[in-house]
Scaffold this active site. Structure first.
Site, PDB file in Angstrom:
ATOM      1  N   ASN A  46      55.341  36.329 -43.228  1.00  0.00           N
ATOM      2  CA  ASN A  46      53.977  36.438 -43.713  1.00  0.00           C
ATOM      3  C   ASN A  46      53.086  36.703 -42.509  1.00  0.00           C
ATOM      4  O   ASN A  46      53.350  36.190 -41.420  1.00  0.00           O
ATOM      5  CB  ASN A  46      53.589  35.116 -44.397  1.00  0.00           C
ATOM      6  CG  ASN A  46      52.285  35.189 -45.111  1.00  0.00           C
ATOM      7  OD1 ASN A  46      51.235  35.257 -44.484  1.00  0.00           O
ATOM      8  ND2 ASN A  46      52.333  35.168 -46.427  1.00  0.00           N
ATOM      9  N   ALA A  48      50.380  35.447 -41.780  1.00  0.00           N
ATOM     10  CA  ALA A  48      50.010  34.126 -41.273  1.00  0.00           C
ATOM     11  C   ALA A  48      51.328  33.416 -40.961  1.00  0.00           C
ATOM     12  O   ALA A  48      51.932  32.798 -41.828  1.00  0.00           O
ATOM     13  CB  ALA A  48      49.204  33.355 -42.311  1.00  0.00           C
ATOM     14  N   CYS A  54      62.201  30.577 -44.312  1.00  0.00           N
ATOM     15  CA  CYS A  54      63.530  30.855 -43.758  1.00  0.00           C
ATOM     16  C   CYS A  54      64.525  31.165 -44.880  1.00  0.00           C
ATOM     17  O   CYS A  54      64.346  30.736 -46.032  1.00  0.00           O
ATOM     18  CB  CYS A  54      64.032  29.649 -42.983  1.00  0.00           C
ATOM     19  SG  CYS A  54      63.074  29.249 -41.512  1.00  0.00           S
ATOM     20  N   GLU A  56      67.489  29.971 -45.285  1.00  0.00           N
ATOM     21  CA  GLU A  56      68.125  28.758 -45.799  1.00  0.00           C
ATOM     22  C   GLU A  56      67.247  28.082 -46.843  1.00  0.00           C
ATOM     23  O   GLU A  56      67.745  27.603 -47.864  1.00  0.00           O
ATOM     24  CB  GLU A  56      68.401  27.769 -44.654  1.00  0.00           C
ATOM     25  CG  GLU A  56      69.314  28.308 -43.591  1.00  0.00           C
ATOM     26  CD  GLU A  56      68.600  29.005 -42.435  1.00  0.00           C
ATOM     27  OE1 GLU A  56      69.098  28.924 -41.306  1.00  0.00           O
ATOM     28  OE2 GLU A  56      67.522  29.631 -42.664  1.00  0.00           O
ATOM     29  N   CYS A  87      67.188  26.607 -38.073  1.00  0.00           N
ATOM     30  CA  CYS A  87      66.137  25.987 -37.263  1.00  0.00           C
ATOM     31  C   CYS A  87      66.097  24.487 -37.573  1.00  0.00           C
ATOM     32  O   CYS A  87      66.745  24.013 -38.512  1.00  0.00           O
ATOM     33  CB  CYS A  87      64.789  26.644 -37.545  1.00  0.00           C
ATOM     34  SG  CYS A  87      64.082  26.245 -39.164  1.00  0.00           S
ATOM     35  N   CYS A  90      65.041  23.646 -41.147  1.00  0.00           N
ATOM     36  CA  CYS A  90      66.079  23.962 -42.138  1.00  0.00           C
ATOM     37  C   CYS A  90      67.253  23.005 -42.043  1.00  0.00           C
ATOM     38  O   CYS A  90      67.876  22.685 -43.055  1.00  0.00           O
ATOM     39  CB  CYS A  90      66.532  25.409 -42.005  1.00  0.00           C
ATOM     40  SG  CYS A  90      65.327  26.544 -42.732  1.00  0.00           S
TER      41      CYS A  90
END
Length: 132
Positions: A46, A48, A54, A56, A87, A90
């Protein structure tokens, strides 16, 4: 076809649909749920930046929307030479629906690169059992 092949195929199809106009780094993910169904997701960026999603998270949402409640295995697919592991956020999302010994497979364009358990990626984690 093995379960791992099914997860990789689903993650590849999702990765191809990723919305990554800013980073141009497409990620796909696929989950095997407790009933044996496969659910896939891709990253959706996005303008923003913090509002993106993500792969996942997308796969987990697809699993929950389809009625799945437990992650039996998850695969994350990304390009490049480095491992594309989930990450931190996630890893915590996966923890909500997975056990410490749940396999987390990491793949690249050539296929499977490495497998971890969730506990290896998120040791001594906080999860639903802490609130019981």
């Amino acid at each position: 076809m093995t379960v791992l092949d099914s997860l990789l195929d689903a993650a590849r199809a999702a990765q191809a649909r990723a919305h990554a106009p800013y980073s141009r780094f497409r990620v796909g993910s696929a989950i095997l749920d407790e009933a044996g169904a496969v659910h896939a997701g891709c990253n959706v960026e996005n303008a923003a930046y913090p509002v993106g999603t993500c792969a996942e998270a997308g796969a987990i949402a697809a699993m929950v929307a389809a009625g799945g409640r437990r992650i039996a295995a998850i695969l994350v697919l990304g390009d490049g030479d480095a491992l594309v592991t989930p990450c931190g956020a996630c890893r915590q999302r996966i923890r909500e629906f997975a056990a410490p010994d749940t396999p987390v497979h990491v793949a690249g364009p050539g296929g499977l690169r490495r497998s971890f358990t969730l506990d290896e990626l998120l040791p001594a984690s906080f999860g639903p059992d802490n609130l019981a």
